[in-house]
Design a protein around this motif. Sequence first.
Motif, mmCIF file in Angstrom:
data_model
loop_
_atom_site.group_PDB
_atom_site.id
_atom_site.type_symbol
_atom_site.label_atom_id
_atom_site.label_comp_id
_atom_site.label_asym_id
_atom_site.label_seq_id
_atom_site.Cartn_x
_atom_site.Cartn_y
_atom_site.Cartn_z
ATOM 1 N N TYR A 1 0.819 -1.214 0.000
ATOM 2 C CA TYR A 1 0.000 0.000 0.000
ATOM 3 C C TYR A 1 0.852 1.263 0.000
ATOM 4 N N TYR A 2 1.949 1.236 0.711
ATOM 5 C CA TYR A 2 2.744 2.449 0.834
ATOM 6 C C TYR A 2 3.916 2.520 -0.143
ATOM 7 N N VAL A 3 4.320 1.374 -0.708
ATOM 8 C CA VAL A 3 5.519 1.364 -1.557
ATOM 9 C C VAL A 3 5.231 0.710 -2.907
ATOM 10 N N ASP A 4 5.059 -0.618 -2.926
ATOM 11 C CA ASP A 4 5.000 -1.357 -4.186
ATOM 12 C C ASP A 4 3.840 -0.904 -5.069
ATOM 13 N N PHE A 5 2.626 -0.835 -4.498
ATOM 14 C CA PHE A 5 1.476 -0.372 -5.292
ATOM 15 C C PHE A 5 1.682 1.058 -5.768
ATOM 16 N N GLU A 6 2.234 1.884 -4.898
ATOM 17 C CA GLU A 6 2.418 3.299 -5.222
ATOM 18 C C GLU A 6 3.320 3.458 -6.445
ATOM 19 N N MET A 7 4.426 2.708 -6.470
ATOM 20 C CA MET A 7 5.332 2.784 -7.619
ATOM 21 C C MET A 7 4.635 2.301 -8.882
ATOM 22 N N ALA A 8 3.914 1.172 -8.756
ATOM 23 C CA ALA A 8 3.271 0.570 -9.924
ATOM 24 C C ALA A 8 2.173 1.466 -10.486
ATOM 25 N N VAL A 9 1.375 2.065 -9.611
ATOM 26 C CA VAL A 9 0.273 2.930 -10.051
ATOM 27 C C VAL A 9 0.796 4.109 -10.869
ATOM 28 N N HIS A 10 1.862 4.730 -10.401
ATOM 29 C CA HIS A 10 2.365 5.918 -11.094
ATOM 30 C C HIS A 10 2.996 5.560 -12.436
ATOM 31 N N LEU A 11 3.723 4.456 -12.494
ATOM 32 C CA LEU A 11 4.301 4.057 -13.780
ATOM 33 C C LEU A 11 3.194 3.660 -14.760
ATOM 34 N N ARG A 12 2.209 2.896 -14.300
ATOM 35 C CA ARG A 12 1.105 2.507 -15.182
ATOM 36 C C ARG A 12 0.382 3.743 -15.724
ATOM 37 N N GLY A 13 0.190 4.746 -14.850
ATOM 38 C CA GLY A 13 -0.450 5.978 -15.297
ATOM 39 C C GLY A 13 0.302 6.629 -16.441
ATOM 40 N N GLU A 14 1.620 6.726 -16.312
ATOM 41 C CA GLU A 14 2.434 7.287 -17.400
ATOM 42 C C GLU A 14 2.230 6.506 -18.693
ATOM 43 N N LEU A 15 2.259 5.195 -18.586
ATOM 44 C CA LEU A 15 2.212 4.348 -19.778
ATOM 45 C C LEU A 15 0.879 4.457 -20.507
ATOM 46 N N VAL A 16 -0.240 4.470 -19.741
ATOM 47 C CA VAL A 16 -1.543 4.521 -20.425
ATOM 48 C C VAL A 16 -1.890 5.938 -20.870
ATOM 49 N N GLN A 17 -1.404 6.941 -20.143
ATOM 50 C CA GLN A 17 -1.703 8.320 -20.533
ATOM 51 C C GLN A 17 -0.893 8.760 -21.747
ATOM 52 N N GLN A 18 0.353 8.307 -21.809
ATOM 53 C CA GLN A 18 1.232 8.748 -22.902
ATOM 54 C C GLN A 18 1.094 7.874 -24.144
ATOM 55 N N GLY A 19 0.307 6.800 -24.055
ATOM 56 C CA GLY A 19 0.066 5.955 -25.215
ATOM 57 C C GLY A 19 1.314 5.294 -25.759
ATOM 58 N N VAL A 20 2.214 4.858 -24.879
ATOM 59 C CA VAL A 20 3.497 4.304 -25.336
ATOM 60 C C VAL A 20 3.499 2.776 -25.397
ATOM 61 N N LEU A 21 2.440 2.128 -24.906
ATOM 62 C CA LEU A 21 2.416 0.662 -24.924
ATOM 63 C C LEU A 21 2.073 0.147 -26.324
ATOM 64 N N ASP A 22 2.589 -1.016 -26.637
ATOM 65 C CA ASP A 22 2.161 -1.722 -27.844
ATOM 66 C C ASP A 22 1.043 -2.707 -27.519
ATOM 67 N N TYR A 23 1.131 -3.317 -26.336
ATOM 68 C CA TYR A 23 0.108 -4.274 -25.920
ATOM 69 C C TYR A 23 -0.237 -4.058 -24.452
#
Length: 619
Positions: free
Chosen positions: A215-237
């Motif tokens: 809740y305080y570390v692992d999820f926090e890191m993952a949530v912010h990176l995922r946000g960048e990836l889906v907002q910036q449209g950089v994923l292929d899949y």
Amino acid sequence: MSFMYNPYPYDDPRAVNKPVLAPKTIESVTAGTLQAAARLAREFAATLKTAPRRNLIVAFDGYTTADWSRMINLLSQQLGLLGIEFEAVDFARVYKSEEAIHEMVDPYLEWDRKKDPTLLYGRIFRGGFEAMFDAEKIEAFRCRLSELRSEVPCGKVIAVYGYGCLIGSLRPLYDVKCYFDVTPKESILRIRRGEYANLGDRTARPANLVIRRCYYVDFEMAVHLRGELVQQGVLDYYVASDHHDRIHLLPREAMEQMLGALAAYPFRCKPVYLEGVWGGTYVKRLRNLPDAMRNCAWVFDLIPMEVSIVVEAGAERVEFPFFTFVQREGEAIMGNACVKKFHGYFPIRFNYDDSYHSNGNMSIQVHSGARYNEENFDELGRQDESYYVVVAGHNARTFVGFRDDADTEQFIRDIKLADTEYKPVDYLKYVNYEVSKPGLQVMLPAGTIHSSGRNQVVLEIGSLTIGSYTYKLYDYLRADLDGKPRPIHTWHGERNLAFERKASWVHDHIVQQPRIARQGDTWTEYIVGECDMLYFSLRRLEFETSIEDNTNGKFHVLTLVDGERIRIRSVEHPERHFDAEFMDMVVVPADMGRYVIENLRTEPICVHKTMLKDGFDAE
């Protein structure tokens, strides 16, 4: 409200959204892990054919508890059948040592059991994945990948897999970028099944400690990176990967079209159900929950960081974390002002507390305000709440505020003795209550002592907190479902109680009589709860056949609290609708504008509506 430490492993089949999708989107969804691997192998082979002297470097990143092992093995098999060499690179090789990560992270977690008896709390870690990397190891990794991009006699597929491998500075090194998403409920269940140890750990600690650090570390890191990836449209899949053997593989365009289409509809999230010592039976019967469930205490219908959303795509049902949807379509769902004010988070949370025919009340508790949360937990926002009584049985009560004649200093002494010497407290001497009946709305700004009594179901609506800051003050000397004494949080609780909030203050400020906001010949909208201390407004819509409304650029959340079945539809696009049943919660996106609620049966209808107040962004 509770952290989702122990969700019941049940998938509610009813909460399915059916936006109209383009045929190309439906066709491009690949279901099944073997089928997805075969598809990727074919597409990778085709790419290699166009540049036979270049390696193809693929990245597999993912949300906390993502598991790439089946995909790696199946991809290796499928490429082997095509005569293509394959190499897998575990990104975990770049992390700091377990000891170095603990030294960095543990100060963010509370270890003082006087303050936090069950080690529940912490401070949000904002270092991101980069803080986890060993400087020399990441540089060696970068050099190795750069070498692999140079010309070779015969190209092969190289798959890099691991948490954080798609951070911004590494993205240019990959030819294909894939993200394996996992819903919050499934993440917790994987931890409890022993499928995950915290990032950098060689072995897992006890499950509750793993979850707390997430809740305080692992999820926090993952949530912010995922946000960048889906907002910036950089994923292929994008990969919906809750089911190891039946993942859904979506090209980025399909994922974006699917979520974009959904954001134009009223929608419902998929609930999560939790047992609890005071849990009741009402929702269990209403929603046909499994007989094996001992009870149902909490129903997380719309806890934004904990629930998921299901989209029907042809014969498939694709499940996304709700917050992935919010990260991608935040402005359409919430409106620009809301996105800016609340840093992209969905700012209100909704759940049911079910104590109907239960063994007792919820704990007597209090929540902390914005300054306390920021100073102690580096948390965004205050924890305000409210209760709306949907169902009430005999002698049901809702506890709120102190009695006018309460000796609050003695109350503190009593609850501390209860905690240390196991002495019962005559809490009715101290805590005020309202007689519960359907339609009672109680606002609970941070600092207000409160509890939902036994024999009722309340719709709980609260302000934005990513974590949960519930300080139990008294819990009737009960053991929890695991037989252990229930934790009490008098240290934090005493520091947050607003002792001046007594019965007369409660009646003047936070238990209000409904007042008319607008009405027509056959319908009325009432304000049932609105005050300066809460940034949302609570309403009730009453009608026989239909009522029209307008989001005016702010989302609405509608709950059918009396009646059987309604349709919520756009005025401009009537085909964009959702049919809701009793106690379903539906979000009407900010972009919808004018919409109609229609009664699909014959009985009178009551719909609870929550919306952001005018001027919320200036508070």
